[in-house]
Design an enzyme around this catalytic site. Structure first.
Site, PDB file in Angstrom:
ATOM      1  CB  CYS A 138      -0.914  -0.046   1.178  1.00 63.96           C
ATOM      2  SG  CYS A 138      -0.087   0.810   2.749  1.00 63.96           S
TER       3      CYS A 138
ATOM      4  CG  ASP B 165       4.268   7.696 -34.861  1.00 66.93           C
ATOM      5  OD1 ASP B 165       4.925   8.613 -35.223  1.00 66.93           O
ATOM      6  OD2 ASP B 165       4.057   5.836 -34.813  1.00 66.93           O
TER       7      ASP B 165
ATOM      8  CG  ASP C 109       5.413   5.978 -31.050  1.00 69.08           C
ATOM      9  OD1 ASP C 109       6.309   7.472 -30.894  1.00 69.08           O
ATOM     10  OD2 ASP C 109       4.948   5.547 -31.553  1.00 69.08           O
TER      11      ASP C 109
END
Length: 719
Positions: free
Chosen positions: A17, A498, A713
């Site tokens: 957590c 792109d 990318d």
């Protein structure tokens, strides 16, 4: 011990957590020599910046993490060590390996001539082990088939175990819930006993991970979400057991003995579901990095001692000559020394057309050699290659924290102690002011506070929302990177697209055919028929585009008698007459770039220039000559997707600025942008430059979304 790097990534185990990650982060920041520390809970990595003068020892950092009740992830590797002859050799190798920053333990076996190293995979690897062994006067060799991924295997094993626990917990909890609802106004002892039997394995087997983590935190003077889960469910379970085994105690005080087995079991089952969703998301993040790394070949062919050898990629040394054959991936960055080929660099540049490589041209690891073979001199290996830098950029972007995450960490740091204090105050208040049944009422309300505050919502709200959001996105063909991206999507002001594979289809197609003599008997169909036959055996993407166009028009592609691929130029073929081709005798065909046509002495240079000028600016020409005469020019381009223009128009209608970001040439980028209606473009950019442009747009005040489909990318998508 060798000098530590200025930036250190430590894989952290046992965090569940935000309070866990905050505790580790605080402790690391207090360590002498650590300038800054950021712990990424989903990635399970602590990223440290250390001082150049007072660098912390690795054992010191590990002890700090363990002191908070967590662990540092390690891997093991066994490899051969050649040349050892005595115990002194073993001692020397072990000593050298132990000095490598990132090695936790090293053992060398003289009988098997093997070394087994336990190490932190984010800090070191076989390349460093090999150098250390060589400095001792020996040689390290790893089996070429060694492709084990300890970290990934451990992650998958943990996920499968968590999944198994969740399924068991769910199967046992459903009947407990059903019985509880059916017996809501009935306290039948037999039903309570059945619920006790069913919920016990849930509480102490599937829920043991929470109790163990809570105990570990308690031993180190800390508290986290597991503390609330453990205290709340144990209090509810123990209280319910007492109510079943000693109902008279409650009845004597005028109270009906209610049980909360379904509460304890449901909390554990739901939290397990949340953990399972988180583990799956982490696995996808890990797979993205793994896919990037998987672009590298496992082996490389190098020249050593005037002989070609096949060695593991990690053993390639800068300056060595690397041999790359057709269809193989380039193993490391280098400079071509001999040979000629075309290399698909779309993973780096996004450009769909392979780049011709001649002596002196650079090549990059992970790119694909499409045709021809060449030799290159390795210039960058290991962590210095362009692909390795892309991987690091992605990891850095994933390891960064958003402001909202830092706020959540601060809240988590005080949330658990606050809830515990409130529960104890509730207990004390009812004990003092509860009257005749003060103890029973105090216990019931103490449990109620813990259960209500137990972080079911904190543990489930986000992963459930992410699951629904990403599921809906997937139905629409949209893959969402993470919860933060989903949360921020409503604020988007700019979308960066792109080009290759996003706006366009990602592969070349024949866009037009221009005959040299429109009045001749060679129609476009006949020209295509002849060109496809000549290119049938070609491996070049432009040649394959011509063949695909012919097949799409129902043309049967004929065989040729002779075929020759001309590196960097095109093809030369001898074509026999075949039906409907317009050829009545054996013909010679030359297809390729304009330089090849001119080198073959084809006349009409002015006509060729005129034909080339008729093609679209984004297209690549393939010239064809038949029997020594110019016949046609085929223009190949990466075609725009049919729905790109309408999608861009829809986004602009929402007030969003559309920007094209591509590694392709300015001429090609401008042509595609004008077709789809984009006015702002960045062309000829590399992956690291793409990241800088994304950062620039963000600095302009834009909330940026990046849309891309290629490995090139990845860094900008992560940013």
């Amino acid at each position: 011990m060798t000098e530590a790097p200025k930036k250190i990534d430590l894989p952290i185990t046992g965090m569940t957590c935000a309070a866990c990650s905050a505790a580790v982060e605080r402790a690391l920041k207090k360590t002498p020599g650590v300038e800054s520390a950021a712990v990424n809970l989903p990635a399970e990595v602590a990223s440290l910046k250390v001082s150049g003068t007072e660098q912390p020892r690795l054992t010191q950092l590990i002890d700090v993490v363990k002191g908070e009740g967590y662990g540092v992830g390690t891997a093991k590797m066994t490899f051969a060590v050649q040349g050892m002859t005595c115990a002194a050799c073993v001692s020397a190798v072990e000593k050298s390996l132990s000095k490598v920053y990132g090695v936790v333990n090293a053992q060398v076996n003289l009988a098997t001539e093997e070394a087994t190293v336990e190490y932190i995979p984010t800090l070191t690897g076989f390349a460093e082990f090999s150098k250390a062994v060589e400095q001792s006067g020996y040689t390290a060799r790893r089996a070429p088939t060694d492709s084990s991924d300890t970290e990934a295997n451990a992650r998958q094993k943990a996920y499968e175990e968590l999944k198994r626990h969740f399924i068991v917990s769910l199967v046992l909890t459903i009947p407990v819930l059903a019985i509880s609802m059916a017996m809501m106004n009935n306290t039948a002892t037999s039903s309570n006993i059945v619920m006790l039997v069913l919920s016990t394995p849930v509480q102490f087997w599937t829920g043991m991970r929470f109790h163990a983590a809570a105990w570990s935190a308690l031993r180190h003077g800390a508290a986290n979400m597991n503390t609330l889960i453990s205290i709340g469910t144990n209090a509810a379970f123990v209280y319910s057991v007492f109510a079943v085994l000693a109902p008279g105690f409650f009845l004597s005080h005028g109270l009906h003995p209610h049980v909360y087995f379904e509460t304890a079991a449901t909390i554990i089952t739901l939290i397990l579901l949340g953990r399972l969703l988180e583990a799956r998301a982490r696995g996808k993040t890990s797979e993205a990095i793994k896919k990037l790394i998987g672009l590298q070949p496992k082996l490389a062919h190098i020249i050593r001692n005037d002989q070609e050898q096949e060695v593991p990629l990690e053993e390639v040394i800068a300056g060595e000559i690397v041999v790359v054959r057709p269809g193989e991936k380039v193993p490391v960055d280098g400079i071509v020394t001999e040979g000629f080929s075309s290399v698909d660099e779309s993973m780096l540049t996004g450009e769909s057309i392979p780049i011709d490589k001649t002596p002196g041209a650079p090549v990059y690891g992970g790119t694909v050699n499409t045709s021809g073979s060449f030799r290159s001199r390795a210039t960058k290996v290991g962590a210095d290659t362009v692909l390795a830098q892309i991987v690091r950029l992605v990891q850095q972007a994933q390891g960064s924290k958003a402001p909202i995450q830092r706020l959540a960490d601060r809240i988590a740091a005080v949330f658990v102690p606050t809830v515990l204090v409130l529960a104890l105050l509730t207990l004390a208040g009812w004990m003092i002011f509860g009257g005749e049944n003060a103890f029973t009422l105090a216990i019931m309300n103490f449990i109620a506070v813990l259960i209500i505050a137990c972080p079911c919502a904190l543990g489930l709200a986000t992963p459930t929302a992410v699951m629904v959001g990403t599921g809906r996105g997937a139905e629409k063909g949209i893959l969402i990177r993470d919860a933060e991206a989903l949360e921020q999507s409503h604020r988007i002001t700019a979308v960066v697209l792109d080009k290759t594979g996003t706006i366009t289809k990602g592969m070349p197609e024949v866009s037009s055919i221009v005959p040299a003599d429109p009045e001749s008997a060679f129609t476009e169909r006949r020209l295509l028929m002849i060109a496809a036959a000549a290119e049938k055996l070609s491996e070049h993407p432009l040649g394959r585009a011509i063949v695909r166009r012919a097949e799409s028009e129902g043309i049967a592609v004929a065989d040729v008698r002779e075929f020759q691929a001309i590196p960097g130029g095109g093809v030369h073929a001898t074509i026999p007459p075949f039906p409907d081709s317009g050829l009545f005798e054996i013909s010679t065909a030359v297809l390729g770039n304009d330089r090849l046509i001119r080198e073959h002495g084809i006349p009409d240079a002015d006509k060729l220039s005129s034909l080339l000028a008729q093609g679209p600016p984004e297209a690549t020409p393939v010239c064809m000559a038949l029997n020594g005469k110019l016949a046609a020019v085929f223009f190949c381009a990466d075609a725009v997707k049919p729905d790109s223009s309408s999608a861009i128009a829809d986004l602009e209608a929402l007030g969003i600025e559309i920007i094209m970001l591509t590694g392709d040439t300015e001429k090609t980028a401008q042509a595609v942008a004008s077709t789809v209606g984009i006015t702002r473009i960045f062309s000829g950019v590399k992956p690291d430059t793409k990241v800088e442009i994304i950062r620039r747009l963000k600095s302009e005040g834009h909330v940026v979304a990046m849309v891309g489909d290629g490995i090139n990318d990845a860094p900008s998508l992560a940013e």
